[in-house]
Design an enzyme around this catalytic site. Structure first.
Site, mmCIF file in Angstrom:
data_model
loop_
_atom_site.group_PDB
_atom_site.id
_atom_site.type_symbol
_atom_site.label_atom_id
_atom_site.label_comp_id
_atom_site.label_asym_id
_atom_site.label_seq_id
_atom_site.Cartn_x
_atom_site.Cartn_y
_atom_site.Cartn_z
ATOM 1 N N ARG A 297 0.819 -1.221 0.000
ATOM 2 C CA ARG A 297 0.000 0.000 0.000
ATOM 3 C C ARG A 297 0.847 1.263 0.000
ATOM 4 O O ARG A 297 0.468 2.275 -0.595
ATOM 5 C CB ARG A 297 -0.982 -0.040 1.176
ATOM 6 C CG ARG A 297 -2.082 -1.045 0.893
ATOM 7 C CD ARG A 297 -3.126 -1.193 1.971
ATOM 8 N NE ARG A 297 -4.176 -2.101 1.456
ATOM 9 C CZ ARG A 297 -5.118 -2.659 2.197
ATOM 10 N NH1 ARG A 297 -5.178 -2.405 3.501
ATOM 11 N NH2 ARG A 297 -6.017 -3.445 1.655
ATOM 12 N N HIS A 440 -6.853 -0.415 -7.004
ATOM 13 C CA HIS A 440 -6.156 -1.658 -6.649
ATOM 14 C C HIS A 440 -5.582 -1.594 -5.228
ATOM 15 O O HIS A 440 -5.532 -0.552 -4.621
ATOM 16 C CB HIS A 440 -5.100 -2.042 -7.695
ATOM 17 C CG HIS A 440 -3.963 -1.086 -7.880
ATOM 18 N ND1 HIS A 440 -2.848 -1.404 -8.611
ATOM 19 C CD2 HIS A 440 -3.765 0.179 -7.448
ATOM 20 C CE1 HIS A 440 -2.014 -0.386 -8.613
ATOM 21 N NE2 HIS A 440 -2.538 0.583 -7.924
ATOM 22 N N GLU A 441 -5.199 -2.759 -4.725
ATOM 23 C CA GLU A 441 -4.705 -2.890 -3.344
ATOM 24 C C GLU A 441 -5.730 -2.375 -2.335
ATOM 25 O O GLU A 441 -5.375 -1.775 -1.317
ATOM 26 C CB GLU A 441 -3.372 -2.148 -3.157
ATOM 27 C CG GLU A 441 -2.187 -2.850 -3.777
ATOM 28 C CD GLU A 441 -1.859 -4.177 -3.118
ATOM 29 O OE1 GLU A 441 -2.304 -4.408 -1.970
ATOM 30 O OE2 GLU A 441 -1.190 -4.995 -3.764
ATOM 31 N N GLY A 442 -6.991 -2.611 -2.593
ATOM 32 C CA GLY A 442 -8.039 -2.135 -1.688
ATOM 33 C C GLY A 442 -8.548 -0.785 -2.151
ATOM 34 O O GLY A 442 -7.809 0.199 -2.134
#
Lengths: 594, 267
Positions: A297, A440-442
């Protein structure tokens, strides 16, 4: 003019004057590193980014990878770029010496990576994904798996991917369906389909390893039944040669941005011959992924900052060069036109970009610095405290550069006027690229839930208190440095407002009203991010006041700090009020009302 | 026979910095400047490394300046040079002083080749290589360049442009001259100065950057070399070129001709 990608003065200022990051070198983990090593690393990466990577960005954007005869054919430039990225240390710079890395502080590596990302985020993306895949194996894999997979990944002979998403399971990983059946030989037979796999295949290395989430036969439902498997495109046969492993690329996604790196649909085990190798223990896959999430993140935040930065630099250069119109009060139509940078509203657009880019840079580097301390600080208590603060800041670091960075990229287009909308100018491409970072990545929505529902309330509010202490330390620094008192006062006042709001929202949860608590989690995330970035602007202002000399660069810093504190920070009050009052407009729209 | 090549790595202002004359006109404003290795020297380092990769031997890099020039020496070491010589000197120095120090270093090191940038991008003097060859009594080839080739980029980045004869006693140098290229053969030892098209310098690998600090760096001074570096030249003034004046509009062709004739005296 060559786009400098980022302002070197700013990176130097942030690392040295704001963070005092070279102090990390006193830690035993970095005893082998000198400040000169880090300077040399940074200057080499910088030059490579400007001279080699940036010129390949546009061609790679214009000619995305294609699927041909079952394999992905990337832009030919990647063949030459890849070995150079590997030699530069783009995969291994932060990895331990014991696995062939250089074990440099993540803070400085992140600063260097900003240049690579700003120049060509897709090309660097292959390195970032390979690092991520290698890191998972390094952290959780058995010795045998490490011996087999780590050297080719870290030496760049193979690349890696993160194969999480499935057509029916995007953000909701609990719904992953890919299956893995144990065999007597120790490997698993895998079958399933994955979607949106960045770097899912390429033609510039001999093999690709997919770090894949799957369910072992008989695994419990939901997140507790998910395991992590390493699935190579080609597996090692008994005679040591590489043979096809029944991993098929079934399609490539046509997408808005990041066109230099393919996003693939993969099918495992269509011929029932796809071997997967369990990483770590069964059913621990999601836990392993989450332990890696912090760094992933931070890297998304870095991508956001870098993309906004390169667009901002383009806008500044254009505004200083392009002559257009006269001030509204100029009476003489024959008077010479002025440069864009002389128009008041263009200046506002530029300063807003600067505040977002450099505020975002401060956030990303601060978080990376905390990650270094959390891993390597001498005292266990300090490691624990930094870990706590790091976990609270991570959703902010992921989101702020992505959300505000998109706005910043849009402003860079705006500065260019109609030309900015044309593909003759590069800014439109960065605007397209930037959008991925909120997804992306949450997604941003997930980050809001993570911050409010998990991070700030963890252990009876320890998360919130860690953040409040860090901000207060920044306020004390600003006071000592004689930063204008009203700036510090503003940050402290909002600290109080947000603390009250956090308590009130936690109270709702305690009374069983979790939906009420989370109704405005996106606004809560916005408010806390805005305030945290205000704190980091306050610290930058403090560093300016601490400097023995005042330059034009410093003056620009103070004006950007002033801008953020005067125009953005006050919004926090209104956002906090919305969160606490439980303003329910979106909750109350009837189904047929949309 | 393994080669020994001496190369230089001068610390110069980065051309991406804003270079301005100071108000007193005695030099440039140093505040906020960035520095780098003279790009011509960097090309020299690269060429030396390619020659050594082909024929074996070592590359010794020298720089003259305050401790700041360690950064440039380290860069050359990270690129692959074997060891470094630092002539510690903080004050001003002119091309005669530089050539004097390099001459003494060549006498001590006895390299087969000294490869220098044809000039440094700060003062643009283009003299040191020529002085050095003359004082040493060595052959010299200036402005070494490269013939166009159809090789792939990867191949180009391996092949040296300077070629040694089979007996290793001569070096063939293609040099840039007005309107074309000229090929010289020089008996070794020789001084070669580099032009921009000679090669594309490499980027250092990160492991090599980390190793650079473990390579030997010898400290010398002009006094220890027996060279008096008191400048023989004085800069009397330094100023920016005059700003271009705004253009004017003339009403008709006659007025234009008049101005060209009587004001600009162009016709």
């Amino acid at each position: 003019m060559k786009n400098p990608l980022l302002d070197d003065r700013d990176l130097d200022f942030q690392l040295r004057a704001v963070l005092h990051a070279d102090a990390l070198l006193t830690l035993p983990a970095f005893a082998h590193v000198s400040a000169a090593d880090l300077d040399a690393m940074l200057s080499t990466w910088r030059r490579f980014a400007r001279d080699v990577l940036l010129p390949t960005y546009r061609p790679m954007d214009e000619q995305p990878a294609v699927l041909r005869d079952g394999g992905v054919v990337c832009h030919p430039a990647m063949k030459a770029l890849w070995p150079q990225l590997v030699d530069l240390g783009a995969i291994t710079a932060s990895r331990p010496l014991g696995v062939g890395g250089q074990q440099l502080p993540l803070t400085h590596v992140t600063a260097g990576t900003l240049y690579l990302m700003a120049a060509n985020l897709s090309a660097n993306g292959f390195a970032g994904l390979t690092l991520g895949a290698g890191h998972l194996i390094e952290a959780f894999g058995s010795d045998a798996l490490k011996a087999e997979l780590l050297p080719p990944l870290y030496e760049g002979r193979w690349t890696g991917t993160m194969a999480l998403t499935e057509p029916q399971a995007g953000s909701s990983l609990a719904d992953v369906r890919t299956r893995a059946t144990p065999t007597a030989q120790g490997h698993f037979l895998v079958s399933g389909a994955k979607l949106f796999i960045s770097g899912g295949d390429n033609d510039f290395v001999e093999n690709v390893v997919h770090l894949t989430l799957a369910r072992l036969d008989g695994a419990p439902a939901g997140t507790r039944g998910i395991s992590l498997l390493a699935i190579p495109k080609k597996r090692r046969a008994a005679d040591g040669s590489l043979v096809a492993n029944d991993v098929k690329v079934t399609g490539l996604i046509h997408k808005l941005g990041w066109r230099g790196i393919p996003s693939a649909a993969l099918a495992f085990g269509e011929a029932n011959d796809c071997h997967g190798y369990l990483v770590g223990e069964a059913h621990q896959g999601l836990k392993y992924m989450f332990q890696m999430m912090n760094e992933a993140r931070i890297m998304v935040g870095a991508n956001g900052v870098a993309t906004a930065a390169v667009a901002y630099q383009q806008a500044v250069a254009y505004a200083k060069d392009r002559v257009q119109g006269r001030p509204p009060w100029a009476k003489d139509p024959a008077a010479p036109p002025v440069r864009l940078v002389e128009h008041a509203d263009v200046r506002r657009q530029l300063l807003r970009q600067k505040a977002i880019v450099e505020g975002g840079t401060a956030l990303v580097l601060r978080t990376a610095h905390l990650a270094d301390l959390a891993a390597h600080a001498a005292e266990p208590a300090q490691r624990h405290d930094t870990e706590r603060l790091l976990s609270v800041l991570t959703p902010l670091t992921k989101t702020f550069p992505a959300e505000k960075g998109f706005e910043s990229c849009a402003l860079a287009v705006q500065v260019h006027g109609g030309y900015g909308y044309s593909s003759e100018y590069p800014v439109e491409a960065w605007l397209r690229d930037q959008k991925l970072n909120t997804l992306h990545e949450g997604t941003t929505g997930i980050q809001g839930l993570d911050l409010l529902g998990r991070k700030v309330v963890a252990d009876g509010g320890e998360g919130w208190r860690a953040l409040a202490r860090a901000v207060e330390a920044g306020c004390v620094r600003a006071e000592r440095a004689s930063v204008p008192a009203e700036w510090t006062r503003g940050v402290r006042e909002i600290a109080g407002v947000l603390e009250e709001a956090t308590l009130a929202l936690a109270g709702k949860a305690l009374e069983g009203d979790v939906p009420g608590m989370l109704l405005h989690s996106a606004d809560y995330l916005d408010a806390v991010s805005t305030w945290v970035v205000a704190w980091l602007w306050l610290e930058q202002a403090a560093a300016v006041h601490e400097a023995p000399l005042r330059t034009a660069f410093h003056e620009g810093k103070l004006r950007a700090a002033q801008y953020w504190l005067a125009t953005e920070l006050p919004r926090c009050r209104q956002l906090a009020a919305l969160c606490v009052a439980g303003e329910d407009s979106y909750a109350q729209v009837p189904e047929e009302g949309w | 026979m393994p080669l020994k090549i001496l190369v230089t790595a001068k610390r110069v202002e980065d051309s991406e910095s804003k270079i301005r004359a100071n108000p007193a006109g005695t030099g440039i404003v140093l505040e906020g400047l960035k520095y780098k290795m003279n790009p011509f020297d960097e090309i020299g380092v690269e060429e030396a490394l390619r020659l050594v990769a082909k024929h074996g031997g070592e590359v010794v890099v020298a720089s003259i300046g305050s401790k700041d020039c360690h950064e440039q020496l380290r860069q050359a070491l990270a690129m692959g040079a074997t060891r470094a010589i630092w002539v510690n000197h903080a004050g001003p120095i002119d091309q005669l002083g530089v050539a004097g120090c390099l001459m003494k270093i060549c006498e001590r090191e006895k390299p087969n080749l000294a490869i220098l940038g044809k000039q440094s991008i700060d003062d643009d003097q283009n003299q040191v290589g020529q002085y050095l060859a003359e004082w040493l009594g060595w052959s010299q080839a200036t402005f070494a360049s490269k013939e166009e080739s159809l090789d792939s980029d990867a191949e180009k980045s391996k092949t040296p442009a300077l070629k040694l004869t089979a007996d290793g006693a001569w070096v063939t140098v293609v040099r840039e001259v007005d309107g074309g290229l000229e090929t010289l053969e020089c008996k070794l030892p020789a001084v070669v100065t580099t032009d921009l098209r000679l090669n594309q310098p490499r980027f250092s690998k990160l492991p090599d950057i980390m190793k650079a600090k473990t390579k030997p760096l010898e400290e010398l001074t002009p006094a220890a070399l027996g060279v008096d570096v008191t400048p023989q030249l004085t800069v009397t003034s330094m100023k920016a070129p005059p700003a271009r004046k705004a253009g004017i509009k003339v009403p008709d062709v006659a007025a234009l001709v008049d101005k060209l004739k009587n004001e600009a005296k162009a016709i």
